[in-house]
Scaffold this active site. Structure first.
Site, PDB file in Angstrom:
ATOM      1  N   GLY A 256       0.745  -1.154   0.116  1.00  0.00           N
ATOM      2  CA  GLY A 256       0.006  -0.146   0.172  1.00  0.00           C
ATOM      3  C   GLY A 256       1.074   1.276  -0.013  1.00  0.00           C
ATOM      4  O   GLY A 256       2.135   1.352   0.084  1.00  0.00           O
TER       5      GLY A 256
ATOM      6  N   GLY B 115       2.550   3.618   1.551  1.00  0.00           N
ATOM      7  CA  GLY B 115       3.352   3.847   2.735  1.00  0.00           C
ATOM      8  C   GLY B 115       3.680   5.112   3.107  1.00  0.00           C
ATOM      9  O   GLY B 115       4.049   5.884   4.179  1.00  0.00           O
TER      10      GLY B 115
ATOM     11  N   LYS C 171       4.233  12.102  -2.777  1.00  0.00           N
ATOM     12  CA  LYS C 171       5.124  11.218  -2.399  1.00  0.00           C
ATOM     13  C   LYS C 171       6.090  11.869  -1.450  1.00  0.00           C
ATOM     14  O   LYS C 171       6.920  12.432  -1.534  1.00  0.00           O
ATOM     15  CB  LYS C 171       5.819  10.521  -3.590  1.00  0.00           C
ATOM     16  CG  LYS C 171       6.649   9.421  -3.334  1.00  0.00           C
ATOM     17  CD  LYS C 171       7.090   8.781  -4.759  1.00  0.00           C
ATOM     18  CE  LYS C 171       8.126   7.612  -4.334  1.00  0.00           C
ATOM     19  NZ  LYS C 171       8.538   7.179  -5.823  1.00  0.00           N
TER      20      LYS C 171
ATOM     21  N   GLY D 138       7.151   7.257   6.514  1.00  0.00           N
ATOM     22  CA  GLY D 138       6.385   8.117   5.551  1.00  0.00           C
ATOM     23  C   GLY D 138       7.086   9.169   4.491  1.00  0.00           C
ATOM     24  O   GLY D 138       6.307   9.846   3.757  1.00  0.00           O
TER      25      GLY D 138
ATOM     26  N   ARG E 293       3.696  13.707  -7.814  1.00  0.00           N
ATOM     27  CA  ARG E 293       3.781  12.926  -9.085  1.00  0.00           C
ATOM     28  C   ARG E 293       2.495  12.694  -9.945  1.00  0.00           C
ATOM     29  O   ARG E 293       1.431  12.895  -9.079  1.00  0.00           O
ATOM     30  CB  ARG E 293       4.100  11.500  -8.772  1.00  0.00           C
ATOM     31  CG  ARG E 293       4.251  10.536  -9.753  1.00  0.00           C
ATOM     32  CD  ARG E 293       4.713   9.158  -9.257  1.00  0.00           C
ATOM     33  NE  ARG E 293       4.152   8.282  -8.367  1.00  0.00           N
ATOM     34  CZ  ARG E 293       4.648   7.179  -7.714  1.00  0.00           C
ATOM     35  NH1 ARG E 293       6.023   6.971  -8.026  1.00  0.00           N
ATOM     36  NH2 ARG E 293       3.976   6.603  -6.885  1.00  0.00           N
TER      37      ARG E 293
ATOM     38  N   ARG F 197      -1.909  -0.635  -9.792  1.00  0.00           N
ATOM     39  CA  ARG F 197      -0.464  -1.680 -10.089  1.00  0.00           C
ATOM     40  C   ARG F 197      -0.962  -3.212 -10.228  1.00  0.00           C
ATOM     41  O   ARG F 197      -2.099  -3.506  -9.683  1.00  0.00           O
ATOM     42  CB  ARG F 197       0.382  -1.511  -8.894  1.00  0.00           C
ATOM     43  CG  ARG F 197       0.720  -0.073  -8.480  1.00  0.00           C
ATOM     44  CD  ARG F 197       0.892   0.192  -7.118  1.00  0.00           C
ATOM     45  NE  ARG F 197       1.093   1.490  -6.961  1.00  0.00           N
ATOM     46  CZ  ARG F 197       2.244   2.290  -6.829  1.00  0.00           C
ATOM     47  NH1 ARG F 197       3.312   1.682  -7.028  1.00  0.00           N
ATOM     48  NH2 ARG F 197       2.255   3.558  -6.589  1.00  0.00           N
TER      49      ARG F 197
ATOM     50  N   ASP G 165       4.385  -4.533  -7.431  1.00  0.00           N
ATOM     51  CA  ASP G 165       3.804  -3.254  -6.801  1.00  0.00           C
ATOM     52  C   ASP G 165       4.239  -2.053  -7.577  1.00  0.00           C
ATOM     53  O   ASP G 165       3.974  -0.850  -7.402  1.00  0.00           O
ATOM     54  CB  ASP G 165       4.079  -3.017  -5.416  1.00  0.00           C
ATOM     55  CG  ASP G 165       5.248  -3.325  -4.968  1.00  0.00           C
ATOM     56  OD1 ASP G 165       6.075  -4.562  -5.386  1.00  0.00           O
ATOM     57  OD2 ASP G 165       5.757  -2.432  -4.455  1.00  0.00           O
ATOM     58  N   ASN G 166       5.589  -2.230  -8.491  1.00  0.00           N
ATOM     59  CA  ASN G 166       5.758  -1.243  -9.208  1.00  0.00           C
ATOM     60  C   ASN G 166       5.526  -1.228 -10.596  1.00  0.00           C
ATOM     61  O   ASN G 166       6.246  -0.592 -11.652  1.00  0.00           O
ATOM     62  CB  ASN G 166       7.480  -0.927  -8.992  1.00  0.00           C
ATOM     63  CG  ASN G 166       7.887  -0.681  -7.419  1.00  0.00           C
ATOM     64  OD1 ASN G 166       6.762   0.066  -6.769  1.00  0.00           O
ATOM     65  ND2 ASN G 166       9.088  -1.046  -7.059  1.00  0.00           N
TER      66      ASN G 166
ATOM     67  N   ASP H 253       7.476   4.441 -10.248  1.00  0.00           N
ATOM     68  CA  ASP H 253       8.211   4.131  -9.213  1.00  0.00           C
ATOM     69  C   ASP H 253       9.602   4.099  -9.399  1.00  0.00           C
ATOM     70  O   ASP H 253      10.301   3.044  -9.556  1.00  0.00           O
ATOM     71  CB  ASP H 253       7.542   2.870  -8.353  1.00  0.00           C
ATOM     72  CG  ASP H 253       6.507   3.239  -7.367  1.00  0.00           C
ATOM     73  OD1 ASP H 253       6.091   4.425  -7.577  1.00  0.00           O
ATOM     74  OD2 ASP H 253       6.337   2.293  -6.790  1.00  0.00           O
TER      75      ASP H 253
HETATM   76  P1  AMP Z   1       9.064   1.093  -3.164  1.00  0.00           P
HETATM   77  O1  AMP Z   1      10.392   0.384  -2.986  1.00  0.00           O
HETATM   78  O2  AMP Z   1       9.415   2.778  -2.854  1.00  0.00           O
HETATM   79  O3  AMP Z   1       8.319   0.980  -4.472  1.00  0.00           O
HETATM   80  O4  AMP Z   1       8.223   0.639  -1.847  1.00  0.00           O
HETATM   81  C1  AMP Z   1       7.663  -0.559  -1.448  1.00  0.00           C
HETATM   82  C2  AMP Z   1       6.572  -0.224  -0.379  1.00  0.00           C
HETATM   83  O5  AMP Z   1       7.456   0.250   0.844  1.00  0.00           O
HETATM   84  C3  AMP Z   1       5.473   0.432  -0.594  1.00  0.00           C
HETATM   85  O6  AMP Z   1       4.456   0.055   0.261  1.00  0.00           O
HETATM   86  C4  AMP Z   1       6.036   1.780  -0.256  1.00  0.00           C
HETATM   87  O7  AMP Z   1       4.763   2.767   0.324  1.00  0.00           O
HETATM   88  C5  AMP Z   1       6.697   1.546   1.362  1.00  0.00           C
HETATM   89  N1  AMP Z   1       7.728   2.437   1.530  1.00  0.00           N
HETATM   90  C6  AMP Z   1       8.930   2.735   0.950  1.00  0.00           C
HETATM   91  N2  AMP Z   1       9.550   3.812   1.571  1.00  0.00           N
HETATM   92  C7  AMP Z   1       8.709   4.158   2.890  1.00  0.00           C
HETATM   93  C8  AMP Z   1       8.776   5.031   3.709  1.00  0.00           C
HETATM   94  N3  AMP Z   1       9.984   5.706   3.861  1.00  0.00           N
HETATM   95  N4  AMP Z   1       7.726   4.883   4.592  1.00  0.00           N
HETATM   96  C9  AMP Z   1       6.804   4.186   4.588  1.00  0.00           C
HETATM   97  N5  AMP Z   1       6.750   3.224   3.705  1.00  0.00           N
HETATM   98  C10 AMP Z   1       7.436   3.418   2.442  1.00  0.00           C
HETATM   99 MG    MG Z   2       6.741   1.015  -5.176  1.00  0.00          MG
END
Ligand code: AMP
Ligand code: MG
Length: 497
Positions: free
Chosen positions: A90, A92, A113, A126, A176, A183, A252-253, A262
């Protein structure tokens, strides 16, 4: 919140989805927002006045003020990360402000983001660090300028707050813009819960939004799978034709709209090596350059699995239909790739040997350590000459052993002689598909380092401006097209969180 601002006429279709598709959440305000970049051409494309947006951009795109009519939600999704299924990921650290309709009638998501924690944050803060925000800004806009489907970057705002990674870094928020943020992993989220009513609701939403031509079909779910597969095959072919490595092709990407999404540890090839991996976390090379088409197929097989119960009431039959669709993907990919390669090589007719000709150039580039972008760019110098007229600034000079190139070039030139258009026209057309400028890793790093270490945005701004016109050789930006210094060592990117 102080007085409301309404720069966007939001029309939030995702709010009509069932409650468990998202969580309502407001961005967490930041202490000292500072606008770093606002994308003027994108404002125009979105039909939003830059003049009226600029004064409020800092408060809006930091998340300090929620614009009127915003949805302000975090989307639920799951995903296969490096092959392992995670039933809940989700948004995050991303919050969807809402959807707008552009003057061309296209629906676009506007998402922050790095806007603070959400119910999907798990152990994350976050937030996003400035470097990765600027990298996504630069690279996604460069991809757009190269003509490759991608999410866009509307704004970057520094938060004035630190984020804690391996080191303490300045924080930032990226705004963004995407055709949607749905996804492959969004489908997996509901299928993992055996909530096939939700999978169907989601599929119908995706059809209405991205594949409206399928709406009238009695059972549109296999055609949906085929349409997404076609879009992805076309997209990955475009990546392979410019030397782009996404870096984290988790499910998810992967957007079902067919946009690149992403941007994390992404980067472009310098010397051609199909095994190139940039991401420090991709130890097994799962997402290496040459693996991308096969990984896309693997991801689409995960999408297919979620659709099986909708495709046909008989599971066996549904599986057969879905499997057949997945097996067609390499063919889709190859036809896009080969069509693109013909253009890159200046070929406008088709001959059976063209694929081999392209592959032989790639293997010569690999053996000779030749730069991917410049080899193709410089080919146009030779389409009206023989390799011997190469004065030293041609493609052969990029090869450790120039004969590797000359041997290939002889065959290429005999192939060109069987082509119809005039040579000068061919050179122009070749330069319109072979970029002079890509976001070179060493130049991207310089721009990010200047911004992060010294608060100096000038290299970022110069590189941004240069990347708007990747098919022109502009003398003022020649230094940005240069190869990295020898001995710079293999380039590594660190997962962009
Ligand atoms: P990503 O690697 O950016 O595609 O993220 C993979 C998952 O980790 C997604 O669910 C993101 O929302 C979550 N995520 C990545 N970085 C953070 C962060 N700093 N805080 C909270 N969730 C994160
Ligand atoms: Mg992602």
């Amino acid at each position: 919140m102080n007085s409301s601002v309404a720069p966007f006429a939001f029309e939030n279709s995702f709010l009509r989805m069932p409650d468990h598709f998202y969580a309502r959440i407001a961005p967490t305000p930041v202490v000292a927002p500072k606008l770093l970049a606002l994308n003027r051409p994108l404002c125009e494309e979105l039909g939003v006045s830059y003049q009226s947006l600029a004064p409020v951009a800092e408060v809006l795109f930091s998340g300090n003020q929620i614009p009127e009519g915003a949805a302000s939600i975090a989307l639920a999704y799951a995903g296969h990360q490096f092959g392992n299924f995670v039933p809940q990921l989700g948004d995050g650290r991303a919050i969807l402000l809402g959807e707008i309709l552009t003057p061309r009638g296209e629906r676009k998501d506007i998402q922050l983001k790095g806007a603070g924690p959400t119910p999907f944050s798990r152990r994350g803060d976050g937030r996003a660090a400035l470097g990765p925000v600027l990298r996504e800004f630069l690279v996604s806009e460069a991809m757009h300028a190269l003509g490759i489907p991608t999410t866009r970057a509307l704004a970057a705002v520094a938060t004035g707050e630190p984020v804690y990674r391996e080191e303490t870094l300045p924080g930032a928020v990226l705004t963004r813009v995407a055709a949607s943020h749905i996804r492959v992993g969004t489908f997996e989220y509901f299928a993992a819960r055996e909530d096939y009513r939700a999978v169907e609701t989601l599929a119908r939403h995706v059809i209405a939004r991205h594949y409206p031509e399928l709406e009238a079909l009695e059972n549109p779910f296999l055609p949906l799978l085929e349409a997404v597969a076609q879009k992805q095959a076309a997209l990955i072919a475009r990546w392979m034709l410019v030397g782009f490595v996404h870096g984290v092709m988790n499910t998810d990407n992967m957007s079902v709209s067919g946009e690149t999404i992403d941007y994390g540890p992404c980067a472009f090839l310098d010397p051609y090596d199909p095994a190139t991996v940039f991401s420090s976390i991709d130890r097994g090379g799962r997402y290496a350059f040459a693996n991308q088409p096969a990984i896309a197929q693997w991801n689409l097989a995960r999408l297919a699995e979620t659709l099986v119960p909708l495709i046909h009431s008989d599971t066996e039959t549904a599986l057969e239909m879905a499997t057949a669709a997945i097996h067609k993907i390499p063919e889709y990919f190859e036809s896009h790739w080969l069509a693109g390669m013909r253009l890159k090589l200046g070929l406008y007719s088709e001959e059976p040997g063209d694929k081999e000709l392209a592959q032989r150039l790639l293997s010569a580039m690999h053996d000779g350590g030749a730069d991917f972008t410049l080899t193709f760019r410089r080919l146009s110098q030779l389409c009206d000459a023989t390799p011997e007229t190469d004065k030293g600034d041609g493609p052969a000079a990029l090869f450790s052993k120039p004969d590797l190139f000359h041997d290939w070039a002889q065959d290429w030139q005999s192939r060109l002689h069987r082509e119809p258009p005039l040579p000068s026209e061919r050179a122009v057309r070749m330069r319109s598909v072979n970029p002079a400028l890509i976001p070179r890793n060493h130049r991207v790093e310089e721009a990010l380092a200047a911004a992060v270490r010294h608060g100096d945005l000038r290299p970022f701004e110069t590189l941004s401006r240069a990347l708007e016109k990747p098919y022109l050789d502009l003398p003022e930006f020649a230094h940005l097209a240069e190869l990295p210094q020898l001995g710079a060592g293999p380039y590594r990117t660190f997962c962009g969180t």
